[in-house]
Scaffold this motif. Sequence first.
Motif, PDB file in Angstrom:
ATOM      1  N   LYS A  74       0.837  -1.205   0.000  1.00 38.59           N
ATOM      2  CA  LYS A  74       0.000   0.000   0.000  1.00 38.59           C
ATOM      3  C   LYS A  74       0.872   1.257   0.000  1.00 38.59           C
ATOM      4  N   ILE A  75       0.572   2.137  -0.931  1.00 36.04           N
ATOM      5  CA  ILE A  75       1.213   3.452  -0.926  1.00 36.04           C
ATOM      6  C   ILE A  75       0.114   4.439  -0.559  1.00 36.04           C
ATOM      7  N   ILE A  76       0.226   5.020   0.607  1.00 36.71           N
ATOM      8  CA  ILE A  76      -0.780   5.994   1.027  1.00 36.71           C
ATOM      9  C   ILE A  76      -0.305   7.356   0.530  1.00 36.71           C
ATOM     10  N   ILE A  77      -1.003   7.861  -0.460  1.00 30.49           N
ATOM     11  CA  ILE A  77      -0.572   9.113  -1.085  1.00 30.49           C
ATOM     12  C   ILE A  77      -1.371  10.272  -0.515  1.00 30.49           C
ATOM     13  N   ILE A  78      -0.666  11.183   0.120  1.00 26.52           N
ATOM     14  CA  ILE A  78      -1.331  12.405   0.582  1.00 26.52           C
ATOM     15  C   ILE A  78      -1.054  13.456  -0.491  1.00 26.52           C
ATOM     16  N   THR A  79      -2.125  13.895  -1.111  1.00 28.67           N
ATOM     17  CA  THR A  79      -1.991  14.879  -2.182  1.00 28.67           C
ATOM     18  C   THR A  79      -3.011  15.985  -1.931  1.00 28.67           C
ATOM     19  N   GLY A  80      -3.104  16.928  -2.852  1.00 29.43           N
ATOM     20  CA  GLY A  80      -4.098  17.994  -2.679  1.00 29.43           C
ATOM     21  C   GLY A  80      -3.535  19.347  -3.019  1.00 29.43           C
ATOM     22  N   THR A  81      -4.136  20.368  -2.417  1.00 32.41           N
ATOM     23  CA  THR A  81      -3.707  21.728  -2.745  1.00 32.41           C
ATOM     24  C   THR A  81      -2.520  22.121  -1.865  1.00 32.41           C
ATOM     25  N   SER A  82      -1.628  22.894  -2.429  1.00 30.12           N
ATOM     26  CA  SER A  82      -0.435  23.330  -1.687  1.00 30.12           C
ATOM     27  C   SER A  82      -0.852  24.094  -0.437  1.00 30.12           C
ATOM     28  N   GLY A  83      -0.144  23.834   0.643  1.00 26.91           N
ATOM     29  CA  GLY A  83      -0.418  24.542   1.883  1.00 26.91           C
ATOM     30  C   GLY A  83      -1.652  24.042   2.610  1.00 26.91           C
ATOM     31  N   SER A  84      -2.135  22.862   2.234  1.00 29.91           N
ATOM     32  CA  SER A  84      -3.357  22.349   2.885  1.00 29.91           C
ATOM     33  C   SER A  84      -3.034  21.521   4.121  1.00 29.91           C
ATOM     34  N   GLY A  85      -1.758  21.356   4.424  1.00 32.92           N
ATOM     35  CA  GLY A  85      -1.381  20.585   5.609  1.00 32.92           C
ATOM     36  C   GLY A  85      -1.062  19.141   5.309  1.00 32.92           C
ATOM     37  N   ARG A  86      -0.626  18.864   4.087  1.00 35.90           N
ATOM     38  CA  ARG A  86      -0.353  17.464   3.706  1.00 35.90           C
ATOM     39  C   ARG A  86       0.832  16.881   4.461  1.00 35.90           C
ATOM     40  N   LYS A  87       1.915  17.642   4.553  1.00 39.09           N
ATOM     41  CA  LYS A  87       3.115  17.096   5.219  1.00 39.09           C
ATOM     42  C   LYS A  87       2.847  16.873   6.702  1.00 39.09           C
ATOM     43  N   ALA A  88       2.164  17.831   7.324  1.00 33.62           N
ATOM     44  CA  ALA A  88       1.858  17.673   8.756  1.00 33.62           C
ATOM     45  C   ALA A  88       0.950  16.449   8.967  1.00 33.62           C
ATOM     46  N   THR A  89       0.009  16.267   8.079  1.00 32.75           N
ATOM     47  CA  THR A  89      -0.904  15.118   8.183  1.00 32.75           C
ATOM     48  C   THR A  89      -0.148  13.811   7.970  1.00 32.75           C
ATOM     49  N   ALA A  90       0.733  13.801   6.975  1.00 31.22           N
ATOM     50  CA  ALA A  90       1.518  12.584   6.685  1.00 31.22           C
ATOM     51  C   ALA A  90       2.368  12.201   7.892  1.00 31.22           C
ATOM     52  N   LYS A  91       2.945  13.195   8.524  1.00 32.65           N
ATOM     53  CA  LYS A  91       3.822  12.932   9.660  1.00 32.65           C
ATOM     54  C   LYS A  91       3.041  12.319  10.826  1.00 32.65           C
ATOM     55  N   LYS A  92       1.884  12.890  11.099  1.00 33.88           N
ATOM     56  CA  LYS A  92       1.079  12.381  12.228  1.00 33.88           C
ATOM     57  C   LYS A  92       0.543  10.978  11.913  1.00 33.88           C
ATOM     58  N   LEU A  93       0.122  10.787  10.678  1.00 30.43           N
ATOM     59  CA  LEU A  93      -0.371   9.451  10.292  1.00 30.43           C
ATOM     60  C   LEU A  93       0.727   8.417  10.454  1.00 30.43           C
ATOM     61  N   SER A  94       1.933   8.800  10.055  1.00 30.68           N
ATOM     62  CA  SER A  94       3.069   7.890  10.151  1.00 30.68           C
ATOM     63  C   SER A  94       3.298   7.480  11.606  1.00 30.68           C
ATOM     64  N   THR A  95       3.265   8.458  12.492  1.00 31.76           N
ATOM     65  CA  THR A  95       3.467   8.172  13.921  1.00 31.76           C
ATOM     66  C   THR A  95       2.346   7.272  14.447  1.00 31.76           C
ATOM     67  N   ASP A  96       1.122   7.619  14.131  1.00 32.31           N
ATOM     68  CA  ASP A  96      -0.022   6.881  14.693  1.00 32.31           C
ATOM     69  C   ASP A  96      -0.139   5.465  14.133  1.00 32.31           C
ATOM     70  N   LEU A  97       0.165   5.314  12.848  1.00 32.38           N
ATOM     71  CA  LEU A  97      -0.036   3.999  12.209  1.00 32.38           C
ATOM     72  C   LEU A  97       1.241   3.159  12.177  1.00 32.38           C
ATOM     73  N   GLY A  98       2.368   3.777  12.515  1.00 32.47           N
ATOM     74  CA  GLY A  98       3.635   3.044  12.445  1.00 32.47           C
ATOM     75  C   GLY A  98       4.005   2.685  11.012  1.00 32.47           C
ATOM     76  N   ILE A  99       3.611   3.544  10.092  1.00 35.08           N
ATOM     77  CA  ILE A  99       3.940   3.328   8.670  1.00 35.08           C
ATOM     78  C   ILE A  99       4.956   4.406   8.255  1.00 35.08           C
ATOM     79  N   PRO A 100       6.081   3.999   7.653  1.00 35.78           N
ATOM     80  CA  PRO A 100       7.102   5.010   7.315  1.00 35.78           C
ATOM     81  C   PRO A 100       6.579   6.089   6.357  1.00 35.78           C
ATOM     82  N   TYR A 101       6.951   7.327   6.674  1.00 38.16           N
ATOM     83  CA  TYR A 101       6.679   8.462   5.782  1.00 38.16           C
ATOM     84  C   TYR A 101       7.961   8.643   4.977  1.00 38.16           C
ATOM     85  N   VAL A 102       7.887   8.348   3.693  1.00 33.37           N
ATOM     86  CA  VAL A 102       9.069   8.448   2.828  1.00 33.37           C
ATOM     87  C   VAL A 102       9.152   9.880   2.299  1.00 33.37           C
ATOM     88  N   LEU A 103      10.080  10.632   2.857  1.00 31.79           N
ATOM     89  CA  LEU A 103      10.231  12.044   2.486  1.00 31.79           C
ATOM     90  C   LEU A 103      10.795  12.169   1.083  1.00 31.79           C
TER      91      LEU A 103
END
Length: 214
Positions: free
Chosen positions: A36-65
């Motif tokens: 599974k590749i969980i793709i966080i996409t959308g409009t710039s400045g919508s909080g995608r990186k912050a969301t990806a980081k928190k999801l990674s912590t909560d789900l224990g799934i690596p966030y590949v920067l």
Amino acid sequence: MWDWLKTSKTTHGKPETKAEPDKSTEPVPAETPELKIIIITGTSGSGRKATAKKLSTDLGIPYVLSYTTRAKRPNEQDGEHYHFVSTDEFQAMAGRDEFYEAVTLERGRYGVSKNELNQALEKRKAAIIVVNWDGVQTFRREFGQGAIRIFLYVTKDDIRLRQEREAAPPEVLEEYLRNYPDQVIHKKESDYLLQNIEPSVTVDKIKAFLHDKL
Ligand SMILES: Nc1ncnc2c1ncn2[C@@H]1O[C@H](COP(=O)(O)OP(=O)(O)OP(=O)(O)O)[C@@H](O)[C@H]1O
Ligand SMILES: Nc1nc2c(ncn2[C@@H]2O[C@H](COP(=O)(O)O)[C@@H](O)[C@H]2O)c(=O)[nH]1
């Protein structure tokens, strides 16, 4: 090189003890991709990186920067928001075919490392990435429905407010607002769409959406 990562689930039937009815005309259930590749996409400045980081912590799934050549902004950290590299370093990586996917945008080049993505998939069978719509297309082509498209957006007024609060350079705000119509147009093509109003609610909703998909 990706063949070993792709789903190759084979279902073996049990030994038959009696004649089975002919099922050849029955619909075949779609196979669930293993990776599974969980793709966080959308409009710039919508909080995608912050969301990806928190999801990674909560789900224990690596966030590949992603790697990028664009200039680091005042509130950004190397290794937290991006791997910031020089144009020469990026070019050398591209020359060694180290990017799974890469794009050139207004402010620089961006790419997802094959090696880092492979490691995440080996470890957890899943990875989180943040990419634009070009990237979504590439990952969707390669991973099919295993590439789950989560689209975040905010209103233009929210972009303005958030960027001003963070004292972002005016040209960044201008670029985000200019690109907004071209980005938001893809929201209907996503698997899960939501307006990022309250970060914790956004993350909880995405977790609920992913619950039976991981
Ligand atoms: N739900 C929210 N409410 C208020 N501010 C938020 C929310 N989510 C993120 N922010 C803020 O909005 C800004 C953009 O967040 P972030 O960098 O995560 O977004 P992004 O979509 O990855 O942005 P970019 O397009 O710049 O890469 C940051 O200043 C962040 O603190
Ligand atoms: N296709 C890809 N898109 C990427 C990648 N890394 C980031 N991005 C997207 O590019 C824009 C620009 O971001 P900014 O931080 O400079 O404002 C944004 O939409 C990112 O999500 C990538 O590796 N591939």
